[in-house]
Design an enzyme around this catalytic site. Structure first.
Site, PDB file in Angstrom:
ATOM      1  N   ARG A  74      -5.262 -11.546   4.642  1.00 51.14           N
ATOM      2  CA  ARG A  74      -6.410 -11.527   3.237  1.00 51.14           C
ATOM      3  C   ARG A  74      -6.785 -10.045   3.395  1.00 51.14           C
ATOM      4  O   ARG A  74      -7.279  -9.491   2.144  1.00 51.14           O
ATOM      5  CB  ARG A  74      -7.729 -11.822   4.563  1.00 51.14           C
ATOM      6  CG  ARG A  74      -7.933 -12.946   4.350  1.00 51.14           C
ATOM      7  CD  ARG A  74      -8.050 -14.240   4.840  1.00 51.14           C
ATOM      8  NE  ARG A  74      -7.528 -13.966   6.437  1.00 51.14           N
ATOM      9  CZ  ARG A  74      -6.148 -14.287   6.451  1.00 51.14           C
ATOM     10  NH1 ARG A  74      -6.544 -15.693   5.985  1.00 51.14           N
ATOM     11  NH2 ARG A  74      -5.255 -14.196   7.690  1.00 51.14           N
ATOM     12  N   THR A  75      -6.723  -8.575   4.644  1.00 53.14           N
ATOM     13  CA  THR A  75      -7.422  -7.832   3.875  1.00 53.14           C
ATOM     14  C   THR A  75      -6.554  -6.790   3.012  1.00 53.14           C
ATOM     15  O   THR A  75      -7.796  -6.338   1.865  1.00 53.14           O
ATOM     16  CB  THR A  75      -8.068  -7.166   4.875  1.00 53.14           C
ATOM     17  OG1 THR A  75      -8.606  -7.991   5.969  1.00 53.14           O
ATOM     18  CG2 THR A  75      -8.739  -5.596   4.846  1.00 53.14           C
ATOM     19  N   LYS A 103       9.330   8.924  13.032  1.00 57.23           N
ATOM     20  CA  LYS A 103       9.518   9.978  13.349  1.00 57.23           C
ATOM     21  C   LYS A 103       8.712  10.908  13.569  1.00 57.23           C
ATOM     22  O   LYS A 103       9.079  11.861  13.928  1.00 57.23           O
ATOM     23  CB  LYS A 103      10.315  11.053  11.954  1.00 57.23           C
ATOM     24  CG  LYS A 103      11.362   9.799  11.317  1.00 57.23           C
ATOM     25  CD  LYS A 103      11.421  11.002  10.337  1.00 57.23           C
ATOM     26  CE  LYS A 103      11.789   9.777   8.775  1.00 57.23           C
ATOM     27  NZ  LYS A 103      12.247  10.526   7.306  1.00 57.23           N
ATOM     28  N   ARG A 125      -5.409   0.082   8.166  1.00 62.53           N
ATOM     29  CA  ARG A 125      -5.770  -0.592   9.233  1.00 62.53           C
ATOM     30  C   ARG A 125      -4.848   0.260   9.936  1.00 62.53           C
ATOM     31  O   ARG A 125      -3.387   0.491  10.480  1.00 62.53           O
ATOM     32  CB  ARG A 125      -5.145  -1.973   9.037  1.00 62.53           C
ATOM     33  CG  ARG A 125      -5.340  -2.297  10.315  1.00 62.53           C
ATOM     34  CD  ARG A 125      -4.995  -4.285   9.912  1.00 62.53           C
ATOM     35  NE  ARG A 125      -6.057  -4.989   9.545  1.00 62.53           N
ATOM     36  CZ  ARG A 125      -6.285  -5.750   9.448  1.00 62.53           C
ATOM     37  NH1 ARG A 125      -5.705  -6.689   9.510  1.00 62.53           N
ATOM     38  NH2 ARG A 125      -7.944  -6.162   8.662  1.00 62.53           N
ATOM     39  N   HIS A 153     -15.323  -2.901  11.482  1.00 63.78           N
ATOM     40  CA  HIS A 153     -14.583  -3.519  10.112  1.00 63.78           C
ATOM     41  C   HIS A 153     -15.516  -3.820   8.949  1.00 63.78           C
ATOM     42  O   HIS A 153     -15.450  -4.987   8.558  1.00 63.78           O
ATOM     43  CB  HIS A 153     -13.622  -4.890  10.562  1.00 63.78           C
ATOM     44  CG  HIS A 153     -12.659  -5.925   9.600  1.00 63.78           C
ATOM     45  ND1 HIS A 153     -13.030  -4.958   8.580  1.00 63.78           N
ATOM     46  CD2 HIS A 153     -11.270  -6.546   9.914  1.00 63.78           C
ATOM     47  CE1 HIS A 153     -11.395  -5.552   7.438  1.00 63.78           C
ATOM     48  NE2 HIS A 153     -11.045  -6.878   8.565  1.00 63.78           N
TER      49      HIS A 153
HETATM   50  C1  NCD Z   1      -9.586  -9.386  11.014  1.00 69.42           C
HETATM   51  C2  NCD Z   1      -9.332  -8.331  11.465  1.00 69.42           C
HETATM   52  O1  NCD Z   1      -8.413  -8.065  11.407  1.00 69.42           O
HETATM   53  O2  NCD Z   1      -9.770  -8.094  12.371  1.00 69.42           O
HETATM   54  N1  NCD Z   1      -9.157 -10.168  10.179  1.00 69.42           N
HETATM   55  C3  NCD Z   1      -9.599 -10.241   8.856  1.00 69.42           C
HETATM   56  O3  NCD Z   1      -9.155  -8.652   8.296  1.00 69.42           O
HETATM   57  N2  NCD Z   1      -9.443 -11.329   8.034  1.00 69.42           N
HETATM   58  C4  NCD Z   1     -10.069 -10.922  12.099  1.00 69.42           C
HETATM   59  C5  NCD Z   1      -9.115 -11.554  13.073  1.00 69.42           C
HETATM   60  O4  NCD Z   1      -7.834 -10.720  12.769  1.00 69.42           O
HETATM   61  O5  NCD Z   1      -9.427 -12.414  13.916  1.00 69.42           O
END
Ligand code: NCD
Length: 465
Positions: A74-75, A103, A125, A153
């Site tokens: 999703r993100t 590397k 991320r 997040h």
């Molecule tokens: C979340 C995350 O990555 O922290 N997911 C997301 O970004 N929608 C929640 C999760 O992974 O549980």
């Protein structure tokens, strides 16, 4: 466009003393955004949601880079969809194992390259806590934290808040249940800080053993005046049956009474249930084996207190919301994910300078907060300051002067220090020493040992020069 800097770019969030006019605005923590800015982002997201194809001339020629060192659906995709809908382009490194990381390239170097001409904004991320903060220190373009370990997040939180804004028309004063793995869920941590700032009430229904971490509870109390009490959660029916619930409510004067109020607060009415999955990638999973995880079932939804509560989940879901709840009109988790696109369109357009929010930013906890440099005796093994030592630009946040307390400027955990140095005099002292009170906040240096003090060039107090 800036060229790749030879030295780190001073951060604009939380280190105003060091920031210059050219420093970009980053979104590393939910504390980097003011309440006014959030409201303005929601208003723009409403416009984007009403006409998703109508803004393709908003960011022409702009490029976002997705740097994902951890899995995402999703993100990443909602950010990329948002950028494309704004008329920009995207670069994706979703499989960082196919990049130069294998590397041995550092995050700092990667960011300097990607932000130094390849892209106009970086969406990052990373499994290490504080990674986005470190990246922001080296990036000539805005860095957006798309999740840093179990720390924060912030864009999921903006999405979650936006959903409350759409579904409830307000966030102030709402009663929101946070359920599941509250210890390792980064979405929960950012969400809890934001809800507290908005003046919403939080009911924590943790999986036993996976309560909100102490450093988060302490921050909610110290910085946002949130008062936690044991909640009488019988009204939540089956959901809270196996779990201790805590009511967190913004209150003044501050009064820490965690688990001391035997009567508790009765949970009578809930506006939203925010369920989370067990974050098994951040712990061995053994801790969960003796117990079964909380589960929101159709029967639990019959509780009177949940009569008009919306059910939210950042997704992915495992088994913590049963499939039969999907058809309940109160379940909004798929709509919630869809709204990730318009809110991220607003975030991108804003950070790229294509959207003027015109909002007061003074209430953002990280804006204008002095962040003195120092060494970084961070005890958290998952902190980026431990894994990328070579590039760490010491960064600490002084939380209190008496007794002296400071947090790591990356992962925000409390620092463990034995001595305190003064960068002006070059002396170091025991934290309780009288002389420490006289040291200017920006001259405080936190030292984990006498050896570390000597290595950093400090002399013991009272010694000859
Ligand atoms: C979340 C995350 O990555 O922290 N997911 C997301 O970004 N929608 C929640 C999760 O992974 O549980």
């Amino acid at each position: 466009m800036n060229s790749t800097p030879a030295t780190p770019v001073p951060p604009s969030n939380g280190d105003e003393a060091a920031s210059g006019p050219a420093a970009p605005r980053h979104l590393v923590s939910i504390d980097d955004v003011s309440l006014g800015e959030m409201h303005a982002l929601f208003e723009h997201a409403d416009k984007f949601a009403a006409d998703p194809k109508g803004f393709a001339d908003s960011c022409p020629g702009f490029i976002s880079a997705s740097l994902f060192y951890e899995p995402s659906t999703r993100t990443r995709l909602s950010f990329e969809s948002a950028m494309l809908r704004l008329g920009g382009g995207v670069l994706t490194a979703a499989e960082m194992t196919s990049s130069s990381v294998v590397k041995g390239e550092s995050l700092a170097d990667t960011i300097r390259v990607v932000g130094g001409g390849y892209a106009d904004v970086v969406v990052l991320r990373h499994p290490s806590e504080g990674a986005a903060r470190l990246a922001a220190q080296f990036s000539p373009v805005p860095v957006i934290n798309a999740g840093d370990g179990s720390h924060e997040h912030p864009t999921q939180t903006l999405c979650d808040l936006y959903n409350l804004h759409v579904e409830r028309g307000r966030i102030e004063g709402l009663d929101v249940v946070l359920a599941g793995d509250l210890r390792y869920s980064r979405t929960v941590h950012s969400f809890a800080y934001a809800l507290a700032r908005f003046g919403a009430n939080i009911v924590c229904v943790p999986q036993p053993g996976f309560e909100l971490p102490e450093y988060v509870v302490q921050r909610l109390y110290d910085e946002f005046g949130v008062n936690p009490v044991r909640a009488d959660a019988r009204g939540l029916g089956k959901l809270a049956a196996n779990s201790d619930a805590v009511y967190l409510t913004p209150q003044k004067p501050h009064q820490l009474s965690l688990f001391t109020d035997a009567r508790g607060w009765e949970v009578e009415h809930v506006d939203a249930v925010y369920m989370t999955r067990p974050q098994t990638e951040r712990h061995s999973g053994k801790e969960l084996s003796e117990t079964t995880y909380l589960r929101l079932e159709k029967r639990a939804m019959a509780a009177e207190s949940l009569r008009d509560a919306v059910v939210m989940h950042p997704l992915p879901r495992r088994d913590e919301i049963s499939d039969e709840v999907d058809s309940d009109p109160r379940s909004i988790y798929f709509k919630q994910a869809a709204r990730g696109v318009p809110i991220r369109m607003a975030i991108l357009a804003w950070l790229l300078g294509r959207l003027e929010l015109g909002a007061d930013m003074s209430d953002a906890p990280n804006i204008g907060y002095p962040v003195p440099a120092g060494t970084n005796p961070c005890p958290n093994p998952s902190c980026i300051s431990r894994t990328e030592r070579r590039h760490v630009i010491p960064r600490t946040k002084v939380l209190a002067r008496d007794p002296l307390k400071a947090a790591c400027g990356y992962c925000t955990r409390d620092l463990a220090f034995e001595y305190v140095g003064c960068s002006s005099s070059g002396m170091y002292h025991a934290p309780g020493a009288k002389a420490v009170k006289q040291i200017h906040g920006n001259h405080l240096v936190f030292l984990e040992s006498a050896v570390a003090a000597a290595e950093s060039g400090f002399r013991p107090a009272g010694s000859a020069t």
